[in-house]
Scaffold this motif. Structure first.
Motif, PDB file in Angstrom:
ATOM      1  N   THR A  92      26.271  32.695  34.063  1.00 35.16           N
ATOM      2  CA  THR A  92      27.268  32.386  34.396  1.00 35.16           C
ATOM      3  C   THR A  92      26.622  30.987  34.852  1.00 35.16           C
ATOM      4  O   THR A  92      26.255  30.463  35.071  1.00 35.16           O
ATOM      5  N   ALA A  93      28.145  29.797  35.113  1.00 33.27           N
ATOM      6  CA  ALA A  93      27.788  29.008  35.967  1.00 33.27           C
ATOM      7  C   ALA A  93      27.222  29.145  36.963  1.00 33.27           C
ATOM      8  O   ALA A  93      27.522  30.380  38.169  1.00 33.27           O
ATOM      9  N   VAL A 120      27.316  31.128  28.196  1.00 35.41           N
ATOM     10  CA  VAL A 120      28.172  31.027  29.898  1.00 35.41           C
ATOM     11  C   VAL A 120      29.005  32.113  30.073  1.00 35.41           C
ATOM     12  O   VAL A 120      30.173  30.937  29.393  1.00 35.41           O
ATOM     13  N   ILE A 123      34.012  30.684  32.448  1.00 37.07           N
ATOM     14  CA  ILE A 123      34.437  29.132  32.112  1.00 37.07           C
ATOM     15  C   ILE A 123      35.427  29.017  33.598  1.00 37.07           C
ATOM     16  O   ILE A 123      35.581  28.403  33.395  1.00 37.07           O
ATOM     17  N   LYS A 130      30.133  21.780  36.887  1.00 39.73           N
ATOM     18  CA  LYS A 130      29.019  23.196  37.241  1.00 39.73           C
ATOM     19  C   LYS A 130      28.993  23.881  36.126  1.00 39.73           C
ATOM     20  O   LYS A 130      27.806  24.342  35.499  1.00 39.73           O
ATOM     21  N   VAL A 131      29.739  24.373  35.535  1.00 45.01           N
ATOM     22  CA  VAL A 131      29.355  24.499  33.460  1.00 45.01           C
ATOM     23  C   VAL A 131      28.540  23.825  32.954  1.00 45.01           C
ATOM     24  O   VAL A 131      27.128  24.484  32.576  1.00 45.01           O
ATOM     25  N   THR A 134      25.557  23.990  34.293  1.00 41.74           N
ATOM     26  CA  THR A 134      24.295  25.468  33.721  1.00 41.74           C
ATOM     27  C   THR A 134      23.454  25.236  32.755  1.00 41.74           C
ATOM     28  O   THR A 134      22.232  25.031  32.197  1.00 41.74           O
ATOM     29  N   PRO A 149      29.933  27.412  25.654  1.00 39.43           N
ATOM     30  CA  PRO A 149      30.584  28.379  27.236  1.00 39.43           C
ATOM     31  C   PRO A 149      31.285  28.792  26.583  1.00 39.43           C
ATOM     32  O   PRO A 149      32.267  28.475  25.899  1.00 39.43           O
TER      33      PRO A 149
END
Length: 295
Positions: A92-93, A120, A123, A130-131, A134, A149
């Protein structure tokens, strides 16, 4: 040209591994909970269409083990990395950099010759900056074959995952009958159904200390089922909480479990549940074997 292969899905506890598999399969096969370390054993979910058969291995989360059950779970997850055609790594982020819980997993991924996808997840719960950070941080550490994502729960950006997976699958046979969707016994599914409902109802400190054993499971001539199950806990105080005031919590666990069971068993279910105390069962080799958590 028919393709087939095995995929292991790894990641920290509670990042959405089971949710992703259930979504891609279009059916609920793995139990889902908002509590970490929900999955305890590998479960093979089998996706088949006209040109491929993809077997997803839903593994326990890789985490720091605190008892023999935890050691077993981590061992199962790590072993699966070396026995598949593709690895899907879910995270996850993060606020920045690599999540501490992912660092060890990524070290193991670096040494693999098997292609690895990075997904990821969740989202929709994080801001896009932030995503993006990451994705950038993780891409610097491992040479991922694909980086996607997604939101497994809402199905966002998941529509092309199966097609991308097929591109990395070798030519091969159909390992399972085309109408088979999981390689687990009905007893296992019944036990996991009850454990899932207990996870949703019980307090935070109890769920990791429970297991479910199906003591009797009989199909009647009319297609209905009689099932008896023991919910095993570690403390006398936990037994009272599981039963609940006037037996209401245990009754609700049974009602919710029966509703799910009647869908996949395709018949009415008469379910009886009991609560038994087995102190420190998670560190008891004999009990772990009896419950199917050790070879």
């Amino acid at each position: 040209m028919f393709k087939s292969g095995f995929i292991t899905v790894v990641g920290r506890p509670n990042v959405g591994k089971s949710t992703l598999i259930n979504h891609l399969m279009g059916a609920k096969l793995s139990i889902v909970s908002n509590k970490p370390q929900t999955t305890r054993k590998n479960l093979n979910a089998i996706y088949t269409d006209e040109d491929a058969q993809i077997i997803f291995v839903d593994t326990p989360g890789i985490h720091k083990a605190k008892n023999k059950l935890g050691e077993y779970m981590v061992h199962v997850a790590r072993e699966s990395l070396n026995q598949v055609d593709l690895v899907i790594f879910i995270t996850t982020a993060t606020a920045g950099g690599i999540h501490p819980g992912d660092a060890k997993i990524m070290e193991e991924l670096k040494g693999l010759k098997t292609p690895v996808f990075l997904l990821v997840n969740k989202i929709d719960e994080f801001d896009q900056d932030k995503v993006a950070k990451t994705l950038e941080a993780y891409a610097k550490e491992v040479d991922f074959a694909e980086i996607i994502p997604i939101s497994a729960l809402k199905g966002k950006n998941t529509e092309n995952i199966l097609e991308l997976v097929k591109q990395h699958m070798p030519e091969g046979p159909m390992y399972y009958p085309e109408d088979m969707v999981a390689d687990v016994h009905l007893r296992f599914m019944a036990a996991e159904t009850i454990r899932e409902k207990a996870l949703k109802l019980l307090q935070q400190e109890i769920p990791h200390g429970i297991a479910v054993e199906i003591t009797s499971m009989k199909e009647k001539e009319n297609g209905n089922w009689d099932i008896e199950a023991d919910i095993i806990c570690e403390k006398d105080s936990h037994k009272g909480i599981i039963i609940g005031k006037g037996g209401q919590t245990l009754k609700k666990i049974g009602t919710w479990s029966r509703e799910d069971m009647e869908v996949y068993l395709e018949g009415k279910v008469n379910l009886k549940t009991f609560v038994k105390v087995r102190k420190e069962w998670r560190d008891n080799d004999t009990l772990l074997k009896e419950l199917g958590y050790k070879e």
